[in-house]
Design a protein around this motif. Structure first.
Motif, PDB file in Angstrom:
ATOM      1  N   ASP A  37      -4.546   7.430   3.358  1.00 19.29           N
ATOM      2  CA  ASP A  37      -4.092   7.108   2.009  1.00 19.29           C
ATOM      3  C   ASP A  37      -4.002   8.390   1.197  1.00 19.29           C
ATOM      4  O   ASP A  37      -4.511   9.439   1.598  1.00 19.29           O
ATOM      5  CB  ASP A  37      -5.035   6.109   1.328  1.00 19.29           C
ATOM      6  CG  ASP A  37      -6.465   6.613   1.250  1.00 19.29           C
ATOM      7  OD1 ASP A  37      -6.746   7.412   0.323  1.00 19.29           O
ATOM      8  OD2 ASP A  37      -7.295   6.254   2.104  1.00 19.29           O
TER       9      ASP A  37
ATOM     10  N   SER B  56       0.478   6.678  -5.678  1.00 26.80           N
ATOM     11  CA  SER B  56      -0.529   6.489  -4.632  1.00 26.80           C
ATOM     12  C   SER B  56       0.085   5.702  -3.488  1.00 26.80           C
ATOM     13  O   SER B  56       1.098   5.013  -3.641  1.00 26.80           O
ATOM     14  CB  SER B  56      -1.765   5.767  -5.182  1.00 26.80           C
ATOM     15  OG  SER B  56      -1.415   4.499  -5.716  1.00 26.80           O
ATOM     16  N   GLY B  57      -0.526   5.822  -2.328  1.00 29.05           N
ATOM     17  CA  GLY B  57       0.005   5.126  -1.169  1.00 29.05           C
ATOM     18  C   GLY B  57      -1.052   4.908  -0.105  1.00 29.05           C
ATOM     19  O   GLY B  57      -2.083   5.585  -0.072  1.00 29.05           O
TER      20      GLY B  57
ATOM     21  N   ARG C  79      -1.338   3.876   4.223  1.00 30.81           N
ATOM     22  CA  ARG C  79      -0.598   3.717   5.475  1.00 30.81           C
ATOM     23  C   ARG C  79      -0.947   2.391   6.129  1.00 30.81           C
ATOM     24  O   ARG C  79      -2.112   1.996   6.196  1.00 30.81           O
ATOM     25  CB  ARG C  79      -0.925   4.872   6.415  1.00 30.81           C
ATOM     26  CG  ARG C  79      -0.113   4.816   7.702  1.00 30.81           C
ATOM     27  CD  ARG C  79      -0.421   5.990   8.576  1.00 30.81           C
ATOM     28  NE  ARG C  79       0.496   6.010   9.709  1.00 30.81           N
ATOM     29  CZ  ARG C  79       1.013   7.094  10.231  1.00 30.81           C
ATOM     30  NH1 ARG C  79       0.726   8.272   9.702  1.00 30.81           N
ATOM     31  NH2 ARG C  79       1.816   7.041  11.254  1.00 30.81           N
TER      32      ARG C  79
ATOM     33  N   ASN D 214       8.748   0.654  -2.762  1.00 34.57           N
ATOM     34  CA  ASN D 214       7.331   0.327  -2.563  1.00 34.57           C
ATOM     35  C   ASN D 214       6.923   0.375  -1.100  1.00 34.57           C
ATOM     36  O   ASN D 214       5.763   0.141  -0.770  1.00 34.57           O
ATOM     37  CB  ASN D 214       7.003  -1.047  -3.157  1.00 34.57           C
ATOM     38  CG  ASN D 214       7.885  -2.148  -2.589  1.00 34.57           C
ATOM     39  OD1 ASN D 214       8.492  -1.991  -1.531  1.00 34.57           O
ATOM     40  ND2 ASN D 214       7.968  -3.258  -3.302  1.00 34.57           N
ATOM     41  N   GLU D 215       7.877   0.703  -0.231  1.00 38.86           N
ATOM     42  CA  GLU D 215       7.569   0.833   1.189  1.00 38.86           C
ATOM     43  C   GLU D 215       8.585   1.772   1.822  1.00 38.86           C
ATOM     44  O   GLU D 215       9.789   1.639   1.623  1.00 38.86           O
ATOM     45  CB  GLU D 215       7.616  -0.533   1.865  1.00 38.86           C
ATOM     46  CG  GLU D 215       7.293  -0.496   3.344  1.00 38.86           C
ATOM     47  CD  GLU D 215       7.362  -1.875   3.980  1.00 38.86           C
ATOM     48  OE1 GLU D 215       6.443  -2.678   3.737  1.00 38.86           O
ATOM     49  OE2 GLU D 215       8.353  -2.143   4.696  1.00 38.86           O
TER      50      GLU D 215
ATOM     51  N   LEU E  71       4.479   3.275   4.918  1.00 36.47           N
ATOM     52  CA  LEU E  71       3.677   3.801   3.830  1.00 36.47           C
ATOM     53  C   LEU E  71       3.926   2.927   2.613  1.00 36.47           C
ATOM     54  O   LEU E  71       5.061   2.819   2.137  1.00 36.47           O
ATOM     55  CB  LEU E  71       4.066   5.251   3.542  1.00 36.47           C
ATOM     56  CG  LEU E  71       3.101   6.088   2.695  1.00 36.47           C
ATOM     57  CD1 LEU E  71       1.732   6.188   3.363  1.00 36.47           C
ATOM     58  CD2 LEU E  71       3.671   7.487   2.468  1.00 36.47           C
TER      59      LEU E  71
ATOM     60  N   ILE F 145       3.557   2.154  -1.286  1.00 36.15           N
ATOM     61  CA  ILE F 145       3.512   3.056  -2.430  1.00 36.15           C
ATOM     62  C   ILE F 145       3.407   2.263  -3.733  1.00 36.15           C
ATOM     63  O   ILE F 145       4.040   1.226  -3.889  1.00 36.15           O
ATOM     64  CB  ILE F 145       4.771   3.951  -2.470  1.00 36.15           C
ATOM     65  CG1 ILE F 145       4.836   4.819  -1.216  1.00 36.15           C
ATOM     66  CG2 ILE F 145       4.790   4.830  -3.708  1.00 36.15           C
ATOM     67  CD1 ILE F 145       6.132   5.588  -1.094  1.00 36.15           C
ATOM     68  N   SER F 146       2.621   2.789  -4.674  1.00 31.98           N
ATOM     69  CA  SER F 146       2.569   2.228  -6.023  1.00 31.98           C
ATOM     70  C   SER F 146       2.566   3.371  -7.033  1.00 31.98           C
ATOM     71  O   SER F 146       2.126   4.477  -6.733  1.00 31.98           O
ATOM     72  CB  SER F 146       1.321   1.356  -6.209  1.00 31.98           C
ATOM     73  OG  SER F 146       0.146   2.132  -6.058  1.00 31.98           O
TER      74      SER F 146
END
Length: 215
Positions: A57, A72-73, A75, A101-102, A80, A82-83
């Motif tokens: 992460d 932030s992300g 795995r 988001n991915e 991955l 993601i936000s």
């Protein structure tokens, strides 16, 4: 050629008791941007890597645009997740929705904010290639950018008054690019001694000045 100091980069590599690794980076640079002049680039990153040197992460915090932005992300297999927070304040309403988001994140890919690799990581050898995933901040928010890394050669590099044997890693935005985006000199222990990066027709050089082992 005129040179001037534009900022500092600090990296902390932490082996964890469970065999994983934590990498923290603090970046404070002044970058020259066309039509805007010098802008402050302030980044804080934290990356956690598992026992197989695979990303677990990450988080990236920036206030380069005058607003706190966080990416932030985590795995999940070859993906991955993601936000983001804070993009709407910096770039306008709807900017959060512009960030995927991915994204795909295969095993031969590394995550980078431009400062890599790290001590104790996978050993380098001439000809070794891998993909580098970066997230670039633009008017549409954070967008994924895949770059291409390759160990081009070994050569001595003058560092702190002495020659040090280094692997030379070149990173390109497109694999066919003639000129490298980033060039890195990495010693036998995996320590990054020098990095050069091209940005808007200017060449920025980051040189390791001090290395410490923290207890």
């Amino acid at each position: 050629m005129a040179t001037e100091k534009r900022g500092t980069v600090e990296s902390l590599f932490q082996p964890m008791p469970n065999g994983t690794f934590r990498l923290r980076t603090k970046v404070e640079l002044s970058l020259t941007v066309p039509h805007l002049g010098a802008i402050a680039m302030n980044l804080r990153t934290e990356v956690n890597v598992d026992t197989a040197y695979q990303l677990s992460d990450f988080s990236i915090t920036s206030n380069s645009l005058g607003y706190p932005i966080r990416l932030s992300g985590m795995r999940r297999g070859a993906k991955l997740l993601i936000s983001t927070t804070g993009l709407s304040g910096a770039l306008g309403r709807g900017a959060e929705n512009a960030v995927p988001n991915e994204i795909n994140f295969p095993r031969d890919m590394t995550l980078a904010d431009g400062f890599l690799p790290y001590p104790g990581g996978t050993k380098l050898s001439v000809g070794k290639k891998w993909l580098v995933q970066t997230m670039e901040l633009g008017l549409q928010g954070f967008q994924p950018q895949t770059a291409f890394a390759r160990v081009e050669r070994r050569e001595p590099r003058l560092w702190q008054g002495r020659e040090v044997s280094c692997h030379v890693v070149e990173i390109r935005r497109r694999e066919s690019d003639e000129l490298a985006w980033h060039t890195l000199w990495v010693n036998e222990e995996g320590v990054l001694l020098e990095e050069q990066m091209a940005h808007d027709k200017l060449l920025y050089t980051i040189v390791l000045e001090d290395q410490r082992v923290l207890s």
